[in-house]
Design an enzyme around this catalytic site. Structure first.
Site, short mmCIF file in Angstrom:
data_model
loop_
_atom_site.label_atom_id
_atom_site.label_comp_id
_atom_site.label_asym_id
_atom_site.label_seq_id
_atom_site.Cartn_x
_atom_site.Cartn_y
_atom_site.Cartn_z
N LYS A 59 0.50 -1.02 -0.12
CA LYS A 59 -0.28 -0.07 -0.06
C LYS A 59 0.85 1.03 0.00
O LYS A 59 0.71 1.92 -0.31
CB LYS A 59 -0.44 0.16 1.21
CG LYS A 59 -2.18 -0.83 1.31
CD LYS A 59 -2.08 -1.62 2.44
CE LYS A 59 -1.56 -1.31 3.76
NZ LYS A 59 -1.11 -2.83 3.90
N HIS A 91 5.40 0.39 6.73
CA HIS A 91 4.65 1.03 5.39
C HIS A 91 5.51 1.46 4.91
O HIS A 91 7.32 1.95 5.08
CB HIS A 91 3.91 2.00 5.11
CG HIS A 91 2.59 1.73 5.45
ND1 HIS A 91 1.59 2.53 5.66
CD2 HIS A 91 1.48 -0.31 5.74
CE1 HIS A 91 0.03 1.66 5.38
NE2 HIS A 91 0.79 0.53 6.17
N GLN A 135 -3.05 -2.57 7.30
CA GLN A 135 -3.57 -2.97 7.37
C GLN A 135 -4.47 -3.82 6.21
O GLN A 135 -3.60 -3.49 5.13
CB GLN A 135 -4.36 -3.91 8.38
CG GLN A 135 -3.61 -3.81 10.11
CD GLN A 135 -3.66 -2.24 10.16
OE1 GLN A 135 -4.33 -1.09 10.15
NE2 GLN A 135 -1.99 -2.22 11.02
P1 GDP Z 1 2.21 -1.71 2.88
O1 GDP Z 1 1.99 -2.28 4.70
O2 GDP Z 1 0.90 -2.56 2.43
O3 GDP Z 1 2.83 -0.61 2.63
O4 GDP Z 1 3.55 -2.83 2.44
P2 GDP Z 1 5.18 -3.14 3.51
O5 GDP Z 1 6.10 -2.03 3.13
O6 GDP Z 1 5.10 -4.24 4.59
O7 GDP Z 1 5.48 -4.60 2.13
C1 GDP Z 1 5.90 -4.50 1.35
C2 GDP Z 1 6.89 -4.88 0.74
O8 GDP Z 1 7.20 -4.98 -0.30
C3 GDP Z 1 8.08 -3.56 0.80
O9 GDP Z 1 9.46 -4.73 1.12
C4 GDP Z 1 7.98 -3.07 -0.52
O10 GDP Z 1 9.21 -2.60 -0.41
C5 GDP Z 1 8.12 -4.31 -1.21
N1 GDP Z 1 7.71 -4.46 -2.23
C6 GDP Z 1 6.71 -3.71 -2.67
N2 GDP Z 1 6.11 -3.13 -4.14
C7 GDP Z 1 7.45 -4.20 -5.14
C8 GDP Z 1 7.52 -4.49 -5.90
O11 GDP Z 1 6.38 -4.83 -6.38
N3 GDP Z 1 8.36 -5.33 -5.78
C9 GDP Z 1 9.58 -5.89 -5.07
N4 GDP Z 1 10.40 -7.42 -4.72
N5 GDP Z 1 8.74 -5.58 -3.86
C10 GDP Z 1 8.13 -4.69 -2.82
P1 IMO Z 2 0.26 -2.75 7.47
O1 IMO Z 2 -0.08 -1.63 7.57
C1 IMO Z 2 0.06 -6.94 7.83
C2 IMO Z 2 -2.18 -8.40 12.47
C3 IMO Z 2 -0.76 -8.90 13.24
C4 IMO Z 2 -1.84 -10.18 13.51
C5 IMO Z 2 -3.46 -9.18 13.97
C6 IMO Z 2 -3.52 -8.26 14.91
O2 IMO Z 2 1.65 -3.03 7.90
O3 IMO Z 2 -0.33 -3.67 6.63
P2 IMO Z 2 -2.46 -5.66 15.82
O4 IMO Z 2 -1.89 -5.62 16.63
O5 IMO Z 2 -2.68 -4.88 15.09
O6 IMO Z 2 -3.39 -6.36 17.28
O7 IMO Z 2 -2.77 -7.74 15.57
O8 IMO Z 2 -2.99 -8.23 12.32
N1 IMO Z 2 -1.04 -7.05 11.66
C7 IMO Z 2 -0.44 -6.85 10.74
N2 IMO Z 2 -0.16 -7.67 9.96
N3 IMO Z 2 0.26 -6.04 7.84
C8 IMO Z 2 -0.45 -4.37 8.67
O9 IMO Z 2 0.00 -3.56 8.60
C9 IMO Z 2 -0.63 -5.68 10.43
N4 IMO Z 2 -0.88 -4.92 11.17
C10 IMO Z 2 -1.57 -6.19 12.15
O10 IMO Z 2 0.17 -9.31 12.56
O11 IMO Z 2 -1.52 -10.70 13.14
MG MG Z 3 2.83 -3.72 6.52
#
Ligand code: GDP
Ligand code: IMO
Ligand code: MG
Length: 443
Positions: free
Chosen positions: A16, A41, A223
């Site tokens: 996201k 994020h 999330q």
């Molecule tokens: P969010 O919580 O939805 O914002 O996602 P996260 O940041 O927790 O996890 C996404 C991970 O994938 C991060 O390490 C990003 O840098 C990485 N990422 C996002 N888009 C891509 C993609 O298209 N390819 C790869 N290899 N990594 C990506």
């Molecule tokens: P982003 O925004 C993935 C999961 C936790 C657990 C459940 C409840 O990066 O996508 P909590 O601490 O919220 O009470 O945990 O939700 N969880 C996530 N999993 N990405 C997240 O955020 C999360 N935030 C909470 O691992 O299963």
């Molecule tokens: Mg995340």
């Protein structure tokens, strides 16, 4: 002018932040509407990696106003640290605004989250232990403390004087933990509040005025849909409303101002924490999806836990389209599938007891537990997509795969991400100004 919600269409961590960062270029305001520092994020810009927990991912654009909305829960300690680390990296936070109505995560929330998890044994949720559930529980019980409360020492003291002894009963008697002192919390958190005071305001009117000025507003979900308190895989959910409907309540705006909802999904699927995950893969496939060792390997940003990995699930995808009223989809991490000979997709569920087949889940309640996935297999493309910049230049099998997902979910894919960097992105259609999905279907 367009007001757009970016929402996680799976179990969180869909990418996201990358999509928000991309779209924030043309946004005047970026608003987080729920969740707290359970979110992690990641944005990668000019070779630098940023990991946001509370601050919206639009903050890297100097002109954008970034709002922490009233639906969020805020750990002031984590926020002060996050602000400092951005300032240390040379970023200006003049555009940061925090809702006075957002609830505050205090030490007893963190302690109770951890203690409750430990006491649950096999029934544990696998929370991030950031105090999220207990803070939202206090909000609902009307025993919460809000950002505006911690700015006034008398108000804060009066509220703590009532609540802390009650929390101490739980800490001491239920969990055999050391009780907390009102004075210690008051001193520390009043100080933290003073550091945040200049950012605190009525964010709902800031948003409303921007709507009237025809500005572009981006709502950044945290999330994902399947972690939604009402619509997710309860009880293995978070305690807020990540789905698109939550944006209105959590930001303090009416649904009439929303122009578009963009879902973000990985080209496969991951989950951190406990709970059903029908397409989860163990062994070699799971490990190859996790890509251990890479900078963006499937490891939780907030807790460092390895993410569980599995194939794309169209049943849950269709569910997410429905719950969020998605207009279009951004598919991320296509590049992770580059070296797979065979890629599987779950196209339906089979009820293990009745053998009945479902393309759409009748309910995400208890029935969800007894479903097994029905797969279709695709040939992989065995070629790097990491530098591809247009849809037509993707390998044929990758295009086939994406078209299949789009058809199954009955929704256009407008963005494909092929790497973590800003420029590793294929924009297929204008993600903001395309036709409404519902109208497109009716035609
Ligand atoms: P969010 O919580 O939805 O914002 O996602 P996260 O940041 O927790 O996890 C996404 C991970 O994938 C991060 O390490 C990003 O840098 C990485 N990422 C996002 N888009 C891509 C993609 O298209 N390819 C790869 N290899 N990594 C990506
Ligand atoms: P982003 O925004 C993935 C999961 C936790 C657990 C459940 C409840 O990066 O996508 P909590 O601490 O919220 O009470 O945990 O939700 N969880 C996530 N999993 N990405 C997240 O955020 C999360 N935030 C909470 O691992 O299963
Ligand atoms: Mg995340």
């Amino acid at each position: 002018m367009a007001n757009v919600i970016v929402v996680g269409a799976q179990f969180g961590d869909e990418g996201k932040a990358k999509v928000t960062d991309l779209l924030a270029k043309n946004a005047d305001l970026v608003v987080r509407y729920q969740g707290g520092c359970n979110a992690g994020h990641t944005v990668v810009v000019n070779g630098e990696t940023y990991k946001f927990h509370l601050i919206p991912s639009g903050i890297l654009y100097p002109k954008s106003i970034c709002i922490l909305g009233p639906g969020m829960v805020i750990d002031p300690k984590a926020l002060v640290n996050e602000i400092k680390s951005l300032e240390d990296r040379g970023h200006n936070l003049n555009g940061l605004k925090i809702s006075g109505s957002a609830h505050v995560t205090l030490p007893y929330h963190l302690m109770i989250d951890a203690a409750e998890e430990d006491s649950r044994g096999d029934m544990k949720i696998g929370t991030t232990k950031r105090g999220i559930g207990p803070t939202y529980a206090d909000k609902c019980a009307r025993t919460g403390i809000r950002m505006e409360d911690i700015l006034d020492k008398n108000v804060f003291n009066n509220k703590l004087a009532w609540i802390v002894p009650r929390k101490n009963v739980i800490l001491e008697r239920l969990y055999e933990l050391t009780p907390l002192s009102v004075e210690a919390i008051l001193e520390e958190y009043y100080e933290l509040g003073q550091k945040l005071k200049k950012y605190v305001c009525d964010t709902s009117s800031v948003i409303f005025n921007s709507v009237n000025d025809r500005k572009n507003i981006l709502f950044e979900g945290a999330q994902g849909t399947l972690l939604d308190l009402d619509h997710g895989s309860y009880p293995y959910v978070t305690s807020s409303s990540p789905s698109a409907g939550g944006a209105c309540v959590g930001a303090g705006i009416g649904p009439t101002i929303i122009d578009r909802v963009i879902g973000v999904a990985k080209a496969y699927m991951t989950r951190v924490g406990e709970g059903t995950f029908p397409t989860e893969q163990f062994g070699e496939v799971g490990e190859n999806l996790r890509q251990t060792g890479k900078a963006w390997a499937e490891v939780g940003v907030t807790t460092g836990r390895p993410r569980r990995c599995g194939w794309f699930d169209c049943v849950l995808g269709r569910y997410s389209v429905r719950i969020n009223g998605l207009d279009c989809l951004a598919i991320t991490k296509l590049d992770v599938l580059d070296e797979f000979d065979t890629i599987k997709v779950c196209v339906a569920y089979k009820d293990k007891t009745t053998n009945k087949i479902y393309e759409d889940l009748p309910s995400i309640g208890s029935q969800f537990q007894q479903m097994e996935p029905v797969y279709e297999s695709f040939s992989g493309w065995n070629k790097s997509t990491a530098n591809v910049t247009s849809f037509k230049d993707l390998p044929e099998n990758a295009r086939k795969y994406l078209n299949f997902l789009s058809q199954k979910l009955e929704i256009p894919i407008v963005i494909v991400s092929v790497g973590p960097k800003r420029d590793q992105t294929i924009v297929i259609e204008d993600p903001i100004h395309g036709p409404k999905r519902v109208l497109t279907k009716a035609l």
